[in-house]
Structures are given as C-alpha cells and as structure tokens.
Design an enzyme around this catalytic site. Structure first.
Site, PDB file in Angstrom:
ATOM      1  N   GLY A  12       0.830  -1.216   0.000  1.00 43.87           N
ATOM      2  CA  GLY A  12       0.000   0.000   0.000  1.00 43.87           C
ATOM      3  C   GLY A  12       0.856   1.255   0.000  1.00 43.87           C
ATOM      4  NE  ARG A  16      -5.151   5.815   5.241  1.00 42.69           N
ATOM      5  CZ  ARG A  16      -5.902   4.745   5.546  1.00 42.69           C
ATOM      6  NH1 ARG A  16      -6.891   4.855   6.416  1.00 42.69           N
ATOM      7  NH2 ARG A  16      -5.656   3.580   4.985  1.00 42.69           N
ATOM      8  CE  LYS A  23       0.222   1.254   6.231  1.00 40.93           C
ATOM      9  NZ  LYS A  23      -1.232   1.472   6.200  1.00 40.93           N
ATOM     10  N   GLY A  77      -5.666  -1.536  -4.635  1.00 37.28           N
ATOM     11  CA  GLY A  77      -6.511  -1.989  -3.535  1.00 37.28           C
ATOM     12  C   GLY A  77      -6.161  -3.393  -3.063  1.00 37.28           C
ATOM     13  CD  GLU A 149     -13.107  -1.212   3.553  1.00 40.67           C
ATOM     14  OE1 GLU A 149     -12.302  -0.434   4.080  1.00 40.67           O
ATOM     15  OE2 GLU A 149     -13.225  -2.401   3.922  1.00 40.67           O
ATOM     16  CG  ASN A 221      -4.433   2.663   8.584  1.00 41.48           C
ATOM     17  OD1 ASN A 221      -4.035   1.987   7.643  1.00 41.48           O
ATOM     18  ND2 ASN A 221      -5.246   2.199   9.506  1.00 41.48           N
ATOM     19  NE  ARG A 327      32.792   2.820  19.468  1.00 40.80           N
ATOM     20  CZ  ARG A 327      33.381   2.810  18.279  1.00 40.80           C
ATOM     21  NH1 ARG A 327      32.843   2.170  17.274  1.00 40.80           N
ATOM     22  NH2 ARG A 327      34.518   3.447  18.091  1.00 40.80           N
ATOM     23  CE1 TYR A 360      38.066   3.917  21.054  1.00 42.49           C
ATOM     24  CE2 TYR A 360      40.287   4.299  20.225  1.00 42.49           C
ATOM     25  CZ  TYR A 360      39.041   3.711  20.102  1.00 42.49           C
ATOM     26  OH  TYR A 360      38.779   2.899  19.030  1.00 42.49           O
ATOM     27  CE1 TYR A 381      41.919   3.225   9.950  1.00 34.49           C
ATOM     28  CE2 TYR A 381      41.347   5.530  10.349  1.00 34.49           C
ATOM     29  CZ  TYR A 381      41.406   4.436   9.501  1.00 34.49           C
ATOM     30  OH  TYR A 381      40.939   4.549   8.220  1.00 34.49           O
TER      31      TYR A 381
HETATM   32  C1  UD1 Z   1      -8.245  -2.387   5.399  1.00 33.26           C
HETATM   33  C2  UD1 Z   1      -9.617  -2.992   5.131  1.00 33.26           C
HETATM   34  C3  UD1 Z   1     -10.555  -2.602   6.242  1.00 33.26           C
HETATM   35  C4  UD1 Z   1      -9.997  -3.031   7.578  1.00 33.26           C
HETATM   36  C5  UD1 Z   1      -8.563  -2.538   7.777  1.00 33.26           C
HETATM   37  C6  UD1 Z   1      -7.939  -3.240   8.998  1.00 33.26           C
HETATM   38  C7  UD1 Z   1      -9.781  -3.042   2.708  1.00 33.26           C
HETATM   39  C8  UD1 Z   1     -10.407  -2.465   1.497  1.00 33.26           C
HETATM   40  N1  UD1 Z   1     -10.116  -2.506   3.865  1.00 33.26           N
HETATM   41  O1  UD1 Z   1      -8.400  -0.969   5.391  1.00 33.26           O
HETATM   42  O2  UD1 Z   1     -11.833  -3.215   6.039  1.00 33.26           O
HETATM   43  O3  UD1 Z   1     -10.829  -2.572   8.621  1.00 33.26           O
HETATM   44  O4  UD1 Z   1      -7.745  -2.862   6.646  1.00 33.26           O
HETATM   45  O5  UD1 Z   1      -6.655  -2.783   9.256  1.00 33.26           O
HETATM   46  O6  UD1 Z   1      -9.055  -4.031   2.601  1.00 33.26           O
HETATM   47  N2  UD1 Z   1      -2.176  -2.940   0.438  1.00 33.26           N
HETATM   48  C9  UD1 Z   1      -1.492  -3.450  -0.634  1.00 33.26           C
HETATM   49  N3  UD1 Z   1      -1.851  -3.058  -1.896  1.00 33.26           N
HETATM   50  C10 UD1 Z   1      -2.884  -2.213  -2.126  1.00 33.26           C
HETATM   51  C11 UD1 Z   1      -3.570  -1.691  -1.012  1.00 33.26           C
HETATM   52  C12 UD1 Z   1      -3.205  -2.078   0.249  1.00 33.26           C
HETATM   53  O7  UD1 Z   1      -0.565  -4.241  -0.484  1.00 33.26           O
HETATM   54  O8  UD1 Z   1      -3.152  -1.917  -3.303  1.00 33.26           O
HETATM   55  C13 UD1 Z   1      -1.764  -3.332   1.797  1.00 33.26           C
HETATM   56  C14 UD1 Z   1      -1.283  -2.188   2.646  1.00 33.26           C
HETATM   57  O9  UD1 Z   1       0.118  -2.049   2.539  1.00 33.26           O
HETATM   58  C15 UD1 Z   1      -1.687  -2.602   4.049  1.00 33.26           C
HETATM   59  C16 UD1 Z   1      -2.904  -3.484   3.813  1.00 33.26           C
HETATM   60  O10 UD1 Z   1      -2.886  -3.871   2.456  1.00 33.26           O
HETATM   61  O11 UD1 Z   1      -0.686  -3.354   4.698  1.00 33.26           O
HETATM   62  C17 UD1 Z   1      -4.204  -2.752   4.120  1.00 33.26           C
HETATM   63  O12 UD1 Z   1      -4.269  -1.568   3.355  1.00 33.26           O
HETATM   64  P1  UD1 Z   1      -4.743  -0.194   3.969  1.00 33.26           P
HETATM   65  O13 UD1 Z   1      -4.710   0.817   2.870  1.00 33.26           O
HETATM   66  O14 UD1 Z   1      -4.037   0.097   5.215  1.00 33.26           O
HETATM   67  O15 UD1 Z   1      -6.266  -0.544   4.245  1.00 33.26           O
HETATM   68  P2  UD1 Z   1      -7.167   0.062   5.398  1.00 33.26           P
HETATM   69  O16 UD1 Z   1      -7.696   1.359   4.950  1.00 33.26           O
HETATM   70  O17 UD1 Z   1      -6.466   0.011   6.681  1.00 33.26           O
HETATM   71 MG    MG Z   2      -4.555  -0.201   7.228  1.00 32.13          MG
END
Ligand code: UD1
Ligand code: MG
Length: 448
Positions: A12, A16, A23, A77, A149, A221, A327, A360, A381
């Site tokens: 993702g 945000r 992230k 998505g 959602e 998020n 260290r 040291y 050194y």
């Molecule tokens: C998602 C769920 C939501 C749930 C929440 C729980 C969906 C549509 N919604 O929302 O119902 O309550 O998680 O935490 O799934 N990701 C990808 N590729 C993408 C989009 C997302 O790999 O194209 C990954 C993100 O990196 C993340 C996870 O999927 O790790 C969830 O994505 P995120 O955008 O955080 O979804 P939420 O809005 O949290």
């Molecule tokens: Mg999420």
C-alpha cells in the site's frame, strides 16, 4: 500441494503516514512494523510471501528473511493485491492473508484463528471497539457477513462497533471462484478484498468472523496510530517483566524491546532503553539514562548511569559508568570497572582491571589486575589498518599514556605518565617515553 501459505500485504502507498518512507518500515520499538507481521507468519509456516511496491521494503526483507517477495506495481486496492499473487497461492490448499500494518497480533491468536477456519470457505478476523474509526464495518445479515468500508458506509453502518481486523483465512479453491468478480465501483475506486464475501454469500459458501482482542488487531495508518501501537507494545512488555520479578522504577520512561530477556531482581532506573537481543541476569542495576543494544549483562553488574552499551558483554560483578560508551564486542570481565568518560571499542578489560576515567581503549586486550591511568589512549588506527594493543596482567599504566598500536606490554610492567609508547615493553619493566624535565632556576624572577 502444500497445505497453507501466508500472504502479507505490504504494498500500500501508506499516504496517511505523510512520510517519505514506506509505512511498513516505520519503527515499532526496536523493530520495523513489518518484522512483527513476518515473525508471526513464520511462527506458523515457512510458506510466507510478502507483497511489496518499493525497493526499500524488498531489500529490507530480502536481507533479513528467506521468504518470497512478490510485486504490486500499481496499488489498486487489497483485492487487486491478493488477485495478482494468485500464481503463488494457487499451489496451496489454504491461504492466510495478513495486513502488513497490523503488528501486535500474538502468535497464539494467529494459530487459534487459523485453526478456527478449517470448516469454512472464508473466515475473517474482527474486533469490537468503542472507537471504530475508519475500519471496515462488519454487517451481519441472517447467516451472512459482509464488510462495508468506512467511506462507503451509511450513517447507521458507521455506528457498528465490530470492525474488520484485516486478516483472512481462505480455502484456495473457494477464493479462486470469487477473486475475479470484485470491481472498483466504490468511494475509493479500489478493488476491496473484503468484497469477496459478497460473492461468497451469493454462492452459499461458508463464511464466518473470528473475534480477536482489540489491542492485538489495531492497524497503523497514520503517525498517531503508530505512536499508540508503540505505547501499547511498550506497556505490554514492561508488564511482562514486572510480573517476572523485574524491578522497574518508572513505567513512563523505560523502553524495552520484545526480544530482551531480563531475570528477576534486576533493577531498572528511569529513562532506560534496552533493545535487541539484550540479556540481563539477576542482581544487576541498569542506571538512569542508559541505552543497551544487544548487551549481555551478567549477575550483580552495576551500570551506574548514562552508559551506552552495544553488542558487548559485562560479566558478573563488573561496574560501568557514569558516561561511558562500550561497543563492538567489548567485554568487561568479572569484577572489572570502566568509568567516567571512557570509550571501549572491541576491547577486553580483564578480571579485576580498571579503566576509571577519560580513556579510549580500542582493539585492545587488557589482562587481569591492570590499572589504566586517566587520559590514556590506544592509537589503534594508522589511517589504513586497525592495530591491536596487548597489555599484560598486573600492569600499571601511567596517566596520559598513548599506545601506538600494534604494541605489546609484558606482564607486571608499567608506563610512565605522559609516555608515547611506540615499542613493546618487556615483562617487569617500566616504559618511559617522554622528555626528561629540566627546571630553569629563577625563571620567574628573570621575567620580571
Ligand atoms: C483495510 C480494510 C478494512 C480493515 C482494515 C484493517 C480493505 C479495502 N479494507 O483498510 O476493512 O478494517 O484494513 O486494518 O481491505 N495494500 C497493498 N496493496 C494495495 C492496497 C493495500 O498491499 O493496493 C496493503 C497495505 O500495505 C496494508 C494493507 O494492504 O498493509 C491494508 O491496506 P490499507 O490501505 O491500510 O487498508 P485500510 O484502509 O487500513
Ligand atoms: Mg490499514
């Protein structure tokens, strides 16, 4: 055909977070967010794969874990994310999908959840919360479950307190029948993974939800959620140590990583951080302001205050600080002491030896009963190589001695204060390497 595969979605955009970094590479205590999810998955099976969209994430994971990386070039998505990995997961009988941004789930909870899914086509994790925020809402309709959602939810649906926790267990054969049916006709224009439930319901597949503890399923998020997750995990770890008999004076200022091991009767003063694979045995005190990373601390060690100790060992009854940096594989042997404004790098301080102040010692081995005078330095050194200094047993090093390494000082020897030692000193000898003092009599009177 292997039985179960775990797909971690970590591609993702994480917009945000408002950060230039992905992230899942943000810190949760001393690890990255994604580490917790991967470790959890690997505790269940070795068939783990992570879906990524950045080189940074891919490199981080590849350097650390022997798991498969899959790529999502366009983030359309969570439904799209799972769909494009079908070549990988079609080999399994069951597929577990984990959100890469949900780090606190316990290994036992993951196992319970997967065990509960055996007789279903799909089981989703949920939790019940007073603050459902932007999570997807779980809507129970007669025998069916669907997920709406937040951005698509009606006002009534927004009031629902059971939310989607983002972790799914599918029968692969069932998922294959519905994954291509989802579309992106929704408020975000994304392919939502939770939409598969709609089609599973239509096909009379068996779908269920599994309620998890809220604190284990919180997602990250934005920065506020990240801070919150850090605090939750920190509290949990501190409470575990308290219940094991560790004495922590101030729960508000101490941070301990999840892999740290601490014996009962260790006392931890305020403002301490202990990270990595650190291990502390009973009777030791970790003084205020100290930061330990991969530090092995024996019994009855006294770290007075403000010590930074990395990848090093302090053996039984040794003492360190205040204001010290230890260290790179250094070691304080039993009953030894290194004190104020001292740096030890890749150095062994032998039993009963002392480096009390302002020194040291780098790439050095000090025997037992050695005393290092204030201001002494190993010049290890030469601009090209790191060279060794060996100081034998029972040596007395005068203050402000420079050891031009490589150099070796025999047992029972000494150096005169202010010496620059460029040659080895034999046993039982004194090394003097400084100008002899001359006194100019009546110098002050003549100046007048
Ligand atoms: C998602 C769920 C939501 C749930 C929440 C729980 C969906 C549509 N919604 O929302 O119902 O309550 O998680 O935490 O799934 N990701 C990808 N590729 C993408 C989009 C997302 O790999 O194209 C990954 C993100 O990196 C993340 C996870 O999927 O790790 C969830 O994505 P995120 O955008 O955080 O979804 P939420 O809005 O949290
Ligand atoms: Mg999420």
């Amino acid at each position: 055909m292997s039985n179960t595969g775990v797909l971690i979605m970590a591609a993702g955009k994480g917009t945000r977070m408002k950060s230039a970094h992905p992230k899942v590479l943000h810190d949760v205590l001393d690890k990255k967010l994604i580490d917790y999810v991967i470790e959890n998955a690997l505790s269940y099976t070795q068939n783990v794969s992570v879906l990524v969209s950045s080189d940074e994430v891919s490199e981080y994971i590849t350097n650390k874990y022997p798991i498969k990386i899959l790529w999502q070039r366009e983030q359309l998505g969570t439904g799209h994310a799972v769909k494009i990995c079908c070549e990988w997961w079609s080999d399994f009988k069951n597929l577990i999908v984990l959100n890469g941004d949900v780090p606190l789930m316990k290994k036992s909870s993951l196992k319970n959840f997967i065990d509960s899914s055996l007789n279903y086509d799909c089981v989703i994790t949920s939790f019940i919360t007073e603050n459902p925020g932007a999570y997807g809402r779980i809507v129970h309709e007669s025998n069916n479950i669907k997920i709406v959602e937040f951005k698509d939810a009606s006002d009534d649906e927004k009031k629902i307190k059971e939310v989607n926790a983002g972790c799914y267990a599918f029968k692969v054969k069932s998922l294959e029948q519905v994954i291509n049916l989802i579309d992106n006709n929704n408020a975000q224009g994304e392919y939502y993974l939770p939409d598969v439930l709609k089609f599973m319901n239509q096909k009379n597949m068996r779908v269920n939800s599994f309620i998890m503890p809220e604190l284990e399923m919180l997602g990250v998020n934005n920065q506020e959620e990240l801070t919150n997750i850090n605090l939750i995990l920190r509290d949990e770890i501190l409470k575990k140590h308290l219940s094991n008999g560790v004495n922590i004076l101030d729960l508000n200022s101490v941070y301990i990583g999840s892999d740290v091991e601490i014996d009962p009767d260790v006392k931890i003063m305020p403002n301490v951080q202990i990270w990595g694979k650190s291990k502390i045995l009973s009777g030791s005190v970790i003084g205020s302001g100290s930061i330990l990373k991969n530090a092995v601390i024996g019994h009855d060690v006294n770290i007075i205050a403000y010590a930074v100790i990395e990848n090093s060992e302090l053996k039984n009854n040794s003492k360190a600080g205040p204001f010290i940096y230890i260290r790179e594989n250094s070691c304080l042997e039993k009953n030894s002491f290194a004190g104020k404004f001292v740096e030890l790098k890749n150095t062994i301080v032998g039993e009963n030896s002392k480096v009390p102040h302002l020194s040291y010692m780098g790439d050095a081995v000090l025997g037992h009963n050695v005393n290092i005078g204030a201001g002494s330095i190993t010049c290890n050194y030469d601009g090209k190589n790191k060279n060794k200094t060996h100081i034998g047993n029972n040596c007395f090093v005068g203050s402000d001695t420079m050891f031009i390494a490589p150099v070796e000082i025999g047992d029972d020897s000494a150096t005169a204060a202010g010496s620059v030692i460029t040659k080895d000193i034999p046993v039982n000898s004194l090394g003097v390497a400084r100008e002899r003092q001359i006194n100019i009599n009546d110098w002050s009177k003549r100046k007048k």
